[in-house]
Design a protein around this motif. Structure first.
Motif, PDB file in Angstrom:
ATOM      1  N   GLY B 413       0.831  -1.198   0.000  1.00  0.00           N
ATOM      2  CA  GLY B 413       0.000   0.000   0.000  1.00  0.00           C
ATOM      3  C   GLY B 413       0.867   1.250   0.000  1.00  0.00           C
ATOM      4  O   GLY B 413       0.413   2.314   0.395  1.00  0.00           O
ATOM      5  N   SER B 415       1.875   3.068  -2.363  1.00  0.00           N
ATOM      6  CA  SER B 415       1.394   4.146  -3.227  1.00  0.00           C
ATOM      7  C   SER B 415      -0.035   4.520  -2.827  1.00  0.00           C
ATOM      8  O   SER B 415      -0.839   4.890  -3.666  1.00  0.00           O
ATOM      9  CB  SER B 415       1.445   3.703  -4.681  1.00  0.00           C
ATOM     10  N   ARG B 416      -0.333   4.380  -1.532  1.00  0.00           N
ATOM     11  CA  ARG B 416      -1.614   4.774  -0.962  1.00  0.00           C
ATOM     12  C   ARG B 416      -2.650   3.648  -1.024  1.00  0.00           C
ATOM     13  O   ARG B 416      -3.238   3.301  -0.036  1.00  0.00           O
ATOM     14  CB  ARG B 416      -2.154   6.031  -1.662  1.00  0.00           C
ATOM     15  N   PHE B 417      -2.890   3.078  -2.222  1.00  0.00           N
ATOM     16  CA  PHE B 417      -3.847   1.983  -2.352  1.00  0.00           C
ATOM     17  C   PHE B 417      -3.078   0.696  -2.621  1.00  0.00           C
ATOM     18  O   PHE B 417      -2.019   0.735  -3.230  1.00  0.00           O
ATOM     19  CB  PHE B 417      -4.818   2.255  -3.493  1.00  0.00           C
ATOM     20  N   PRO B 418      -3.616  -0.439  -2.182  1.00  0.00           N
ATOM     21  CA  PRO B 418      -2.888  -1.693  -2.408  1.00  0.00           C
ATOM     22  C   PRO B 418      -2.728  -2.024  -3.896  1.00  0.00           C
ATOM     23  O   PRO B 418      -3.701  -1.977  -4.650  1.00  0.00           O
ATOM     24  CB  PRO B 418      -3.743  -2.742  -1.697  1.00  0.00           C
ATOM     25  N   TYR B 421       3.161  -5.618  -6.496  1.00  0.00           N
ATOM     26  CA  TYR B 421       4.552  -5.306  -6.826  1.00  0.00           C
ATOM     27  C   TYR B 421       5.319  -6.608  -7.005  1.00  0.00           C
ATOM     28  O   TYR B 421       4.883  -7.657  -6.518  1.00  0.00           O
ATOM     29  CB  TYR B 421       5.215  -4.513  -5.696  1.00  0.00           C
ATOM     30  N   LEU B 432       6.609  -2.064  -9.833  1.00  0.00           N
ATOM     31  CA  LEU B 432       5.152  -2.046  -9.752  1.00  0.00           C
ATOM     32  C   LEU B 432       4.610  -2.888 -10.896  1.00  0.00           C
ATOM     33  O   LEU B 432       4.992  -2.687 -12.048  1.00  0.00           O
ATOM     34  CB  LEU B 432       4.650  -0.605  -9.858  1.00  0.00           C
ATOM     35  N   PRO B 435      -1.208  -1.865 -13.282  1.00  0.00           N
ATOM     36  CA  PRO B 435      -1.217  -0.496 -13.807  1.00  0.00           C
ATOM     37  C   PRO B 435      -1.882   0.479 -12.846  1.00  0.00           C
ATOM     38  O   PRO B 435      -3.052   0.325 -12.511  1.00  0.00           O
ATOM     39  CB  PRO B 435      -2.023  -0.631 -15.101  1.00  0.00           C
ATOM     40  N   PHE B 436      -1.107   1.440 -12.403  1.00  0.00           N
ATOM     41  CA  PHE B 436      -1.579   2.397 -11.414  1.00  0.00           C
ATOM     42  C   PHE B 436      -1.755   3.754 -12.079  1.00  0.00           C
ATOM     43  O   PHE B 436      -0.864   4.243 -12.760  1.00  0.00           O
ATOM     44  CB  PHE B 436      -0.540   2.488 -10.297  1.00  0.00           C
ATOM     45  N   PRO B 438      -2.432   7.631 -11.161  1.00  0.00           N
ATOM     46  CA  PRO B 438      -2.511   8.529 -10.009  1.00  0.00           C
ATOM     47  C   PRO B 438      -3.887   9.186  -9.939  1.00  0.00           C
ATOM     48  O   PRO B 438      -4.451   9.573 -10.948  1.00  0.00           O
ATOM     49  CB  PRO B 438      -1.431   9.564 -10.282  1.00  0.00           C
ATOM     50  N   ARG B 441      -8.661   5.689  -7.626  1.00  0.00           N
ATOM     51  CA  ARG B 441      -8.639   4.762  -6.506  1.00  0.00           C
ATOM     52  C   ARG B 441      -8.628   3.323  -7.029  1.00  0.00           C
ATOM     53  O   ARG B 441      -9.491   2.919  -7.800  1.00  0.00           O
ATOM     54  CB  ARG B 441      -9.888   4.999  -5.662  1.00  0.00           C
ATOM     55  N   TYR B 443      -7.569  -0.968  -5.982  1.00  0.00           N
ATOM     56  CA  TYR B 443      -7.451  -1.890  -4.854  1.00  0.00           C
ATOM     57  C   TYR B 443      -7.181  -3.253  -5.455  1.00  0.00           C
ATOM     58  O   TYR B 443      -8.051  -3.869  -6.047  1.00  0.00           O
ATOM     59  CB  TYR B 443      -8.762  -1.889  -4.075  1.00  0.00           C
TER      60      TYR B 443
END
Lengths: 209, 541
Positions: B413, B415-418, B421, B432, B435-436, B438, B441, B443
């Protein structure tokens, strides 16, 4: 006992609110700037690497921490003022109610809401007045999401609550934390209401109560 | 011998030798391991097969198990036929099947089992090529018939013993009577004769009464004793016999699963996964169930345990056990039933064994979040855990080793949200995977690295939770589920099937998903079943 507490606390509340508003503005500005900068440098969002994310997160965290510390020091002063001198007297039912009141969290959040903050601020004077008292803070989550991640989230909720009580002047050694994840729901069911009531931290008196 | 008959004999001889050569050639090819044998079918389609009745004492149940295993493999498709049809098409002893008939029924292959001294002789026929492809004796432990004779013998032994004891007591009674009768008359009895006669009669009747009482008691004792003896013996024998039979039934099931896996390798060139089990959690207990949903039982007895994971040898489980003061890592030896705690305080969750089984990787938590640590699997948890992640207050858990053991996929978590990795097994080279974006949100949790090493299955929140698959190389995610909520994927050793918890049938249950065909089948029937973990191939009972 609780009446003066309410009167004394009243002036501090708008201050906290104001500082939180400032935080939100600062945070959202930071996020926007961050997004804009990244967007121009790296068009494909998937290419963002772990390091840059971590740096950005660390920066946001430090802002949040500084803000929390400011708020806490103000609240700590208030808590100390409310507590009065330490005493050996038995805990009154009113104090017990304040201390064991459950606090609630937002979805997938361990940050204390304003409501949770004021509930915790009502607990601190009780703990300061009864220095022999030891408590256990139990973090819980709703049933959404991975059972295992929820155990970790429950621990963060308990830890965050402990940190705030410590910031309010309660000795850390008097507080134990534990997580139950989603394993011990307060309310059964898969409704939003049930979820909201299950995202919580509970307080148990271990000694001195 | 006329020249004509000679040439006939030569021809016959040639024909016979040709036949032998053909047979030999078949045997030779059939011995080559890992080669798809004879059966040609279009790529992507599934060959249809017929499993013939097996003439063992457990008869059709063996056939049922094998046919179901082959069905659950999703690589072949058994044709369901009623008993009468099956009897009609089963070739007589020692004869080849009527291939035309089977072709008409749509079968590409025929599987036949025959009981032998040590198990089953399994035979595979190729309908298209009209030949026997493979025939091998597989060791299958079959449940012995109920031990009627043994029970009868034991009852005989027991009753004979008691009968002897009773006879002894009767002998004693008779001896006493004789002694009473022999008692000499009182010397110089000068009383009138009628008194002497009366006393003598009294003695006689006392002795007779004594004997009668004795005989009565003997009869009663005998009746009670025989009934008691029989019931004790039957109870004891049935108990031991049912235990033996239950153990034998488990053995039989597993050895039949192995037979299915072997036959599957003859047909498709790949061994099946019938001889595996799935561990999962229901009502706080760790349970283990065979791959076909049978033999479901709890392996822990109390408390709330979570996150079971298999040792690579299939004989041990590791999981976390919750209590009021913390959550500890525990190892369970499935053979002895003995559990051992590997940690002592705080929050310790999501354990897995390393690929060599010598270490346990798990997540340990304190006020500053949770981080991954590694300990020896053979220690008592006393050695200092080696820390692999430094999440700085974030949560890092649910690790899964790549099949070569060099990398670890896990949840962080940070990068804030689970998100999922990956990192090297020493904690370096953090990447990572999912795909995140920014500000959006997300999860994603519960990653499980596929046995072929190419992808990672995980769960993702899109309103509800669904299971996704992401390719390691191009990081392209693919959604695998949509009906109900689907969570906690765990790969079967074939790298094709996943066990997961799903609410598609109403309550939360463990289901098996074939990632190639999309076929789902329900594995468990315990509401609230979750956190499944698929075992490695099991080479024992």
């Amino acid at each position: 006992m609780s009446k003066p507490a309410v009167f004394v606390q009243l002036p501090t509340k708008p201050m906290i609110k104001l500082s939180r508003v400032v935080t939100i503005v600062v945070l959202s500005a930071a996020t926007l700037m961050g997004c804009h900068k990244k967007a121009s440098q790296r068009p494909a969002p998937r290419r963002i690497n772990a390091d840059s994310l971590l740096r950005e997160q660390a920066r946001l965290d430090s802002i949040a921490r500084a803000d929390a510390a400011r708020a806490a020091s103000a609240a700590a002063a208030a808590a100390a003022a409310n507590a009065g001198p330490p005493t050996n007297a038995a805990v009154t039912p009113r104090e017990r109610t304040a201390l064991s009141a459950t606090i609630y969290f937002d979805l997938d959040e361990s940050v204390l809401t304003d409501e949770a903050r004021s509930a915790v601020e009502a607990k601190a004077p009780v703990l300061l007045r009864h220095p022999d008292m030891r408590i256990r803070i139990v973090g819980h989550t709703d049933s959404q999401g991975s059972d295992e991640y929820n155990l970790a989230l429950g621990l963060r909720r308990a830890a965050e609550t402990k940190r705030y009580l410590a910031a309010l002047g309660v000795d850390e050694g008097r507080m134990e934390i534990v997580t139950m994840g989603e394993e011990r729901p307060a309310v059964q069911g898969n409704t939003q209401e049930a979820y909201a009531l299950n995202r919580r931290a509970e307080f148990e008196i271990l000694a001195g109560g | 011998m006329s020249p004509r008959s000679l040439s006939l004999a030569t021809l016959l001889g040639l024909a016979v030798s040709a036949a032998i050569t053909t047979a030999c050639a078949q045997d030779t090819t059939s011995r080559a391991p890992g080669v798809r044998l004879g059966l040609n079918y279009p790529r992507g389609s599934v060959p249809r097969i017929i499993v013939l009745p097996i003439d063992t004492a457990s008869g059709d149940s063996a056939r049922t198990i094998i046919q179901r295993d082959l069905d659950y493999s999703d690589r072949v498709s058994p044709i369901p036929l009623d008993a009468a049809t099956l009897m009609g098409i089963t070739p007589p002893e020692g004869q080849e099947p009527n291939y035309e008939l089977f072709a008409k029924l749509g079968a590409a292959a025929i599987v036949q089992g025959k009981k032998t001294a040590n198990g089953l002789r399994m035979t595979l026929y190729d309908v298209g090529a009209k030949r026997r492809v493979e025939s091998r004796e597989l060791s299958v432990i079959l449940v012995p018939p109920v031990r009627d004779a043994a029970i009868r013998d034991s009852i005989m032994v027991e009753t004979t013993m008691r009968e002897k004891a009773l006879k002894d007591s009767v002998t004693r009674v008779l001896r006493t009577r004789a002694a009473i009768m022999r008692r000499p008359p009182i010397k110089k009895d000068t009383r009138p004769r009628r008194f002497i006669v009366r006393d003598s009669l009294r003695r006689d009747s006392a002795a007779t009464a004594y004997v009668r009482r004795g005989m009565q008691r003997w009869d009663d004792d005998r009746r009670d004793s025989v009934a008691e003896a029989a019931s004790a013996v039957v109870t004891r024998l049935i108990r031991s016999d049912s235990m033996v039979r239950a153990a034998a039934a488990t053995n039989e099931r597993m050895s039949l699963h192995r037979a299915s896996d072997e036959v599957e390798s003859w047909i498709t060139g790949r061994r099946g996964i019938a001889a595996t089990r799935i561990a999962y959690v229901a009502n706080g207990l760790i349970r283990v169930v065979d791959s076909d949903g049978e033999n479901d039982r709890a392996v822990t007895t109390r408390g709330t345990s979570l996150s079971p994971a298999w040792h690579p040898n299939g004989r041990r489980l590791v999981y976390s056990r919750m209590s009021n003061v913390g959550t500890q890592i525990e190892q369970l030896d499935l053979e002895t039933g003995r559990a051992r705690s590997m940690s002592s305080t705080g929050l310790n969750i999501t354990p897995v064994y390393s690929v060599d089984g010598r270490s346990i990787l798990y997540s340990t938590g304190d006020e500053a979040g949770t981080d991954l640590v590694m300990v020896s699997a053979d220690g008592d948890g006393g050695s200092t855990p080696q820390r692999l992640t430094f999440g700085r207050g974030s949560d890092n858990n649910s690790p899964s080793f790549s099949p070569d053991g060099r990398q670890i996929a896990f949840i962080s978590g940070r990068s804030r949200f689970p998100e999922v990795y990956t990192m090297d097994a020493d904690g370096s080279n953090l990447q990572l995977l999912t795909p995140f974006v920014p500000g959006v949100r997300t999860y994603r949790t519960a990653p499980d690295w596929s046995p072929d090493g190419r992808s990672v299955a995980y769960e993702q929140q899109n309103g509800d939770f669904q299971v996704w698959l992401i390719n390691i190389r191009d990081k392209e995610p693919r959604r695998l589920t949509s009906e109900g909520e689907n969570e906690g994927p765990s790969w079967a050793p074939d790298g094709r099937h996943l066990s997961l918890s799903s609410t598609r049938g109403g309550s939360k249950q463990i289901w098996v998903l074939d990632t190639e065909s999309g076929r789902f089948r329900q594995l468990t029937h315990n509401p609230g079943a979750r956190l499944s973990s698929w075992s490695p191939m099991l080479s024992f009972q």
